[in-house]
Design a protein around this motif. Structure first.
Motif, mmCIF file in Angstrom:
data_model
loop_
_atom_site.group_PDB
_atom_site.id
_atom_site.type_symbol
_atom_site.label_atom_id
_atom_site.label_comp_id
_atom_site.label_asym_id
_atom_site.label_seq_id
_atom_site.Cartn_x
_atom_site.Cartn_y
_atom_site.Cartn_z
ATOM 1 N N THR A 244 4.647 23.504 27.978
ATOM 2 C CA THR A 244 5.970 23.166 27.060
ATOM 3 C C THR A 244 6.332 22.662 28.281
ATOM 4 O O THR A 244 7.958 23.197 28.570
ATOM 5 C CB THR A 244 5.922 24.239 26.262
ATOM 6 O OG1 THR A 244 5.884 25.871 27.472
ATOM 7 C CG2 THR A 244 5.917 23.951 25.503
ATOM 8 N N GLY A 245 5.781 21.894 28.795
ATOM 9 C CA GLY A 245 6.553 21.462 30.289
ATOM 10 C C GLY A 245 5.639 20.007 30.952
ATOM 11 O O GLY A 245 5.167 20.062 30.251
ATOM 12 N N SER A 246 6.212 20.248 32.008
ATOM 13 C CA SER A 246 5.255 19.202 32.712
ATOM 14 C C SER A 246 3.821 18.511 32.636
ATOM 15 O O SER A 246 3.588 17.567 31.815
ATOM 16 C CB SER A 246 5.402 19.194 34.487
ATOM 17 O OG SER A 246 5.279 19.528 34.816
ATOM 18 N N ARG A 247 2.830 19.854 31.858
ATOM 19 C CA ARG A 247 1.386 19.630 31.766
ATOM 20 C C ARG A 247 0.937 18.314 30.516
ATOM 21 O O ARG A 247 0.366 17.998 30.433
ATOM 22 C CB ARG A 247 1.244 20.018 31.768
ATOM 23 C CG ARG A 247 0.465 21.502 32.759
ATOM 24 C CD ARG A 247 -0.796 22.543 32.745
ATOM 25 N NE ARG A 247 -0.898 23.657 31.989
ATOM 26 C CZ ARG A 247 0.206 24.786 32.808
ATOM 27 N NH1 ARG A 247 0.006 25.382 34.457
ATOM 28 N NH2 ARG A 247 0.269 25.525 32.006
ATOM 29 N N TYR A 248 2.551 18.745 29.907
ATOM 30 C CA TYR A 248 2.173 18.166 28.888
ATOM 31 C C TYR A 248 2.733 16.432 28.193
ATOM 32 O O TYR A 248 2.201 15.930 27.921
ATOM 33 C CB TYR A 248 3.514 18.329 27.649
ATOM 34 C CG TYR A 248 3.207 17.767 25.705
ATOM 35 C CD1 TYR A 248 1.966 17.651 24.660
ATOM 36 C CD2 TYR A 248 4.593 17.491 25.334
ATOM 37 C CE1 TYR A 248 2.442 16.926 23.969
ATOM 38 C CE2 TYR A 248 4.062 16.342 25.031
ATOM 39 C CZ TYR A 248 3.671 16.412 23.461
ATOM 40 O OH TYR A 248 3.229 15.836 22.223
ATOM 41 N N PHE A 249 3.975 16.028 29.497
ATOM 42 C CA PHE A 249 3.955 14.508 29.432
ATOM 43 C C PHE A 249 3.595 13.709 30.332
ATOM 44 O O PHE A 249 3.970 12.741 30.739
ATOM 45 C CB PHE A 249 5.631 14.376 29.334
ATOM 46 C CG PHE A 249 6.317 15.483 29.943
ATOM 47 C CD1 PHE A 249 7.181 14.781 31.598
ATOM 48 C CD2 PHE A 249 6.973 16.348 29.809
ATOM 49 C CE1 PHE A 249 7.322 15.407 32.781
ATOM 50 C CE2 PHE A 249 7.655 17.196 30.316
ATOM 51 C CZ PHE A 249 8.176 16.714 31.986
ATOM 52 N N GLU A 250 3.149 14.631 32.186
ATOM 53 C CA GLU A 250 3.103 13.844 32.639
ATOM 54 C C GLU A 250 1.853 12.956 33.039
ATOM 55 O O GLU A 250 0.737 13.174 31.779
ATOM 56 C CB GLU A 250 2.817 14.178 34.818
ATOM 57 C CG GLU A 250 2.102 15.846 34.667
ATOM 58 C CD GLU A 250 2.012 16.883 35.578
ATOM 59 O OE1 GLU A 250 2.705 16.479 35.841
ATOM 60 O OE2 GLU A 250 1.263 17.991 36.196
ATOM 61 N N ASN A 251 1.139 11.934 33.481
ATOM 62 C CA ASN A 251 0.237 10.730 32.996
ATOM 63 C C ASN A 251 0.374 10.420 32.424
ATOM 64 O O ASN A 251 0.378 10.686 31.240
ATOM 65 C CB ASN A 251 -0.587 12.034 33.689
ATOM 66 C CG ASN A 251 -1.168 12.187 34.871
ATOM 67 O OD1 ASN A 251 -0.702 11.906 35.735
ATOM 68 N ND2 ASN A 251 -1.457 13.869 34.787
ATOM 69 N N LEU A 252 0.944 9.297 32.077
ATOM 70 C CA LEU A 252 0.498 7.397 31.170
ATOM 71 C C LEU A 252 -0.987 7.241 30.859
ATOM 72 O O LEU A 252 -1.624 7.680 31.465
ATOM 73 C CB LEU A 252 1.294 6.549 31.062
ATOM 74 C CG LEU A 252 2.951 7.089 31.462
ATOM 75 C CD1 LEU A 252 3.848 5.585 31.853
ATOM 76 C CD2 LEU A 252 3.568 7.491 30.089
ATOM 77 N N VAL A 253 -1.246 7.104 29.403
ATOM 78 C CA VAL A 253 -2.252 6.598 29.322
ATOM 79 C C VAL A 253 -2.038 5.298 29.541
ATOM 80 O O VAL A 253 -1.340 4.091 29.431
ATOM 81 C CB VAL A 253 -2.563 6.629 27.606
ATOM 82 C CG1 VAL A 253 -3.997 5.684 27.600
ATOM 83 C CG2 VAL A 253 -3.364 7.947 27.622
ATOM 84 N N ASP A 254 -3.521 4.266 30.135
ATOM 85 C CA ASP A 254 -3.439 3.422 30.764
ATOM 86 C C ASP A 254 -3.147 2.460 29.833
ATOM 87 O O ASP A 254 -3.979 2.560 29.145
ATOM 88 C CB ASP A 254 -4.663 3.139 31.835
ATOM 89 C CG ASP A 254 -4.687 1.304 31.682
ATOM 90 O OD1 ASP A 254 -3.700 0.976 32.465
ATOM 91 O OD2 ASP A 254 -5.467 1.635 32.750
ATOM 92 N N GLU A 255 -2.167 1.785 29.825
ATOM 93 C CA GLU A 255 -1.853 0.665 28.278
ATOM 94 C C GLU A 255 -2.438 -1.034 28.724
ATOM 95 O O GLU A 255 -2.920 -1.239 27.802
ATOM 96 C CB GLU A 255 0.046 0.339 28.348
ATOM 97 C CG GLU A 255 0.410 1.432 27.994
ATOM 98 C CD GLU A 255 1.641 1.197 27.269
ATOM 99 O OE1 GLU A 255 2.074 -0.072 27.349
ATOM 100 O OE2 GLU A 255 2.294 2.433 27.936
ATOM 101 N N THR A 256 -3.161 -1.031 30.311
ATOM 102 C CA THR A 256 -3.948 -2.503 29.698
ATOM 103 C C THR A 256 -5.333 -2.511 29.655
ATOM 104 O O THR A 256 -5.369 -3.720 28.944
ATOM 105 C CB THR A 256 -4.060 -2.372 31.417
ATOM 106 O OG1 THR A 256 -4.655 -1.285 32.315
ATOM 107 C CG2 THR A 256 -3.115 -3.000 32.312
ATOM 108 N N PRO A 257 -6.782 -1.684 29.516
ATOM 109 C CA PRO A 257 -7.153 -2.251 28.085
ATOM 110 C C PRO A 257 -6.781 -2.082 26.932
ATOM 111 O O PRO A 257 -6.401 -1.758 26.024
ATOM 112 C CB PRO A 257 -8.487 -0.238 28.012
ATOM 113 C CG PRO A 257 -7.566 0.068 29.058
ATOM 114 C CD PRO A 257 -6.309 -0.557 29.181
ATOM 115 N N LYS A 258 -7.922 -3.398 26.817
ATOM 116 C CA LYS A 258 -7.474 -3.495 25.260
ATOM 117 C C LYS A 258 -8.738 -3.540 24.551
ATOM 118 O O LYS A 258 -8.570 -3.704 22.947
ATOM 119 C CB LYS A 258 -7.051 -5.596 25.069
ATOM 120 C CG LYS A 258 -5.770 -5.673 25.678
ATOM 121 C CD LYS A 258 -4.518 -4.912 25.348
ATOM 122 C CE LYS A 258 -3.848 -5.073 26.200
ATOM 123 N NZ LYS A 258 -2.574 -3.853 26.379
#
Ligand code: BJ8
Length: 423
Positions: free
Chosen positions: A310-324
């Motif tokens: 209920t802190g950083s583990r939930y939101f850190e690191n984005l999913v790479d948006e480049t693959p299509k």
């Protein structure tokens, strides 16, 4: 009976007991969260979201179901939400944070398992969880033993899917996890009767990344001395994140972040400058559970970071948006989720390093390791976390507790003594 009571009755809830539960939660919320001074205006939305979590949000989910969407109940942040959303399946966290429901679980389950599991089960057993009857499927995972064994029992009664989360992060584990995510995709397609397509997944990856960006921005603002928002309010925001509609949530959080930026410029904070800065690290604190944050902040410190789910583990690191293409997108999702550092992993070097990095970045004076009773993973790993923090001269305190109020007095004394040690 009012409109909500009728809705709960139709869902098969025990309306009288459910009203008692809501009363307890609302009293605790008022005592611990509502009583804080100098809160941001934008918290009104999040207060209401907690207040309406069994009302308006349930109504929304029933409407969504009537419009053809499916609902899944989740118990862990490893469940890749963007895949579910992309086939019109709405994920909702079912974890319980209240002591109220625990005796109902203890009638059947051992007493010596973690309160989060018992609270969750107790809500379902006592017919006080409105989400339990709405969901079309529950999705569990193979993280800790308590959860794994519980799923076996629940799977005999409800539609249940268990995702296999590996124990290590070696190439073979990465492959296993990618397969688990692929299997989850198939389950979601079967449940919804819809095929996952790349265009839709692109949209939901963006929705979830936007939500993460907003949460990252909030985390960034908490680095200020004094922080523009309390740790308790930041926790409430995270608790809402696990149940709210993501686009609406992000819009409200972005608005709150703008207000917080103004507060930073004007030096407005619930705390005086120089207040001792604490990071909470360890187990999650889900809706109904404000105990440790309340105790720490009423003892005179401010919580500036949460290294928890209920802190950083939930939101850190984005999913790479480049693959299509679809399969690369799914792999990108799997890779992002495998970066979550739960204590169920071994040897979990990444988590220890992450705690150290955060402690430095947020300039914390001390770290409080928050361990839910019988959570062996976080409890034993606390030794390594403690040693690592000591090596950079950051004092730590380990607190092992449950959801009850019985240990509040001794805990308050220990926290106060710890804060005194910080000078
Ligand atoms: S990724 S922390 S949400 S499993 S507290 S039930 S681990 S005994 S909640 Fe968790 Fe996923 Fe890990 Fe996060 Fe077991 Fe520990 Fe209880 Fe826990």
């Amino acid at each position: 009976m009012n409109e909500y009571e009728k809705m709960w009755e139709n869902l098969g809830l025990d309306v009288t007991l459910h009203n008692d539960l809501l009363k307890v939660i609302s009293q605790n919320y008022q005592k611990m969260v509502g009583s804080q001074k100098n809160r941001p205006e934008g918290m009104k939305y999040f207060d209401e979201a907690i207040h309406e979590s069994h009302g308006r949000r349930v109504k929304e989910l029933i409407t969504a179901k009537n419009e053809g969407k499916k609902i899944i109940g989740t118990f862990c942040i490893y469940v890749p939400e963007e895949i579910a959303l992309a086939v019109d399946v709405v994920p909702i966290a079912l974890c319980g944070g209240t002591q109220f429901s625990i005796p109902y679980a203890e009638k059947l389950f051992p007493r010596d398992i973690c309160p989060l599991i018992k609270s969750t089960l107790g809500l379902a057993f006592s017919k006080t969880c409105p989400y339990a009857p709405i969901k079309n499927m529950a999705v569990g995972e193979t993280t800790c033993d308590g959860k794994k064994k519980t799923w076996e029992i629940l799977a005999e009664k409800v539609n249940f899917h268990v995702m296999e989360v590996p124990q290590k992060k070696e190439p073979i584990d990465i492959e296993l996890w990618r397969q688990a995510v692929e299997e989850f995709r198939k389950k979601m397609e079967e449940l919804s009767g819809k095929k996952l397509v790349s265009e839709k997944l692109t949209q939901t990856i963006k929705i979830m990344n936007d939500k993460r960006r907003a949460l990252m921005k909030l985390a960034e603002l908490r680095k200020t001395d004094p922080p523009p928002i309390s740790g308790l309010d930041a926790l409430v925001i995270m608790q809402v994140a696990l149940i709210d509609e993501p686009v609406r949530f992000t819009a409200h959080l972005n608005a709150l972040n703008s207000e917080l930026e103004e507060r930073v410029k004007k030096g407005i904070s619930p705390f005086p400058k120089g207040t001792k800065r604490i990071m909470v690290s360890g187990c999650p604190a889900v809706i109904g559970n404000w105990k440790i944050h309340y105790l720490i902040e009423t003892a005179g410190a401010c919580i500036v970071a949460d290294e928890t789910c209920t802190g950083s583990r939930y939101f850190e690191n984005l999913v790479d948006e480049t693959p299509k293409d679809l399969s690369s997108q799914i792999n990108a999702i799997a890779d992002r989720y495998l970066k979550i550092n739960c204590a169920c992993f071994t040897p979990n070097k990444e988590r220890i390093e992450g705690v150290i990095t955060k402690a430095k970045e947020y300039k914390v004076d001390g770290v409080i390791q928050y361990i839910l009773q019988y959570c062996h993973g976080y409890n034993i790993e606390a030794i390594r976390v403690d040693n690592a923090l000591k090596s950079i001269n950051i004092p730590t305190l380990k607190i092992e507790t449950d959801y009850s109020e019985e240990d509040v007095g001794p805990l308050r004394t220990r926290i106060e003594a710890f804060l005194e040690r910080l000078g």
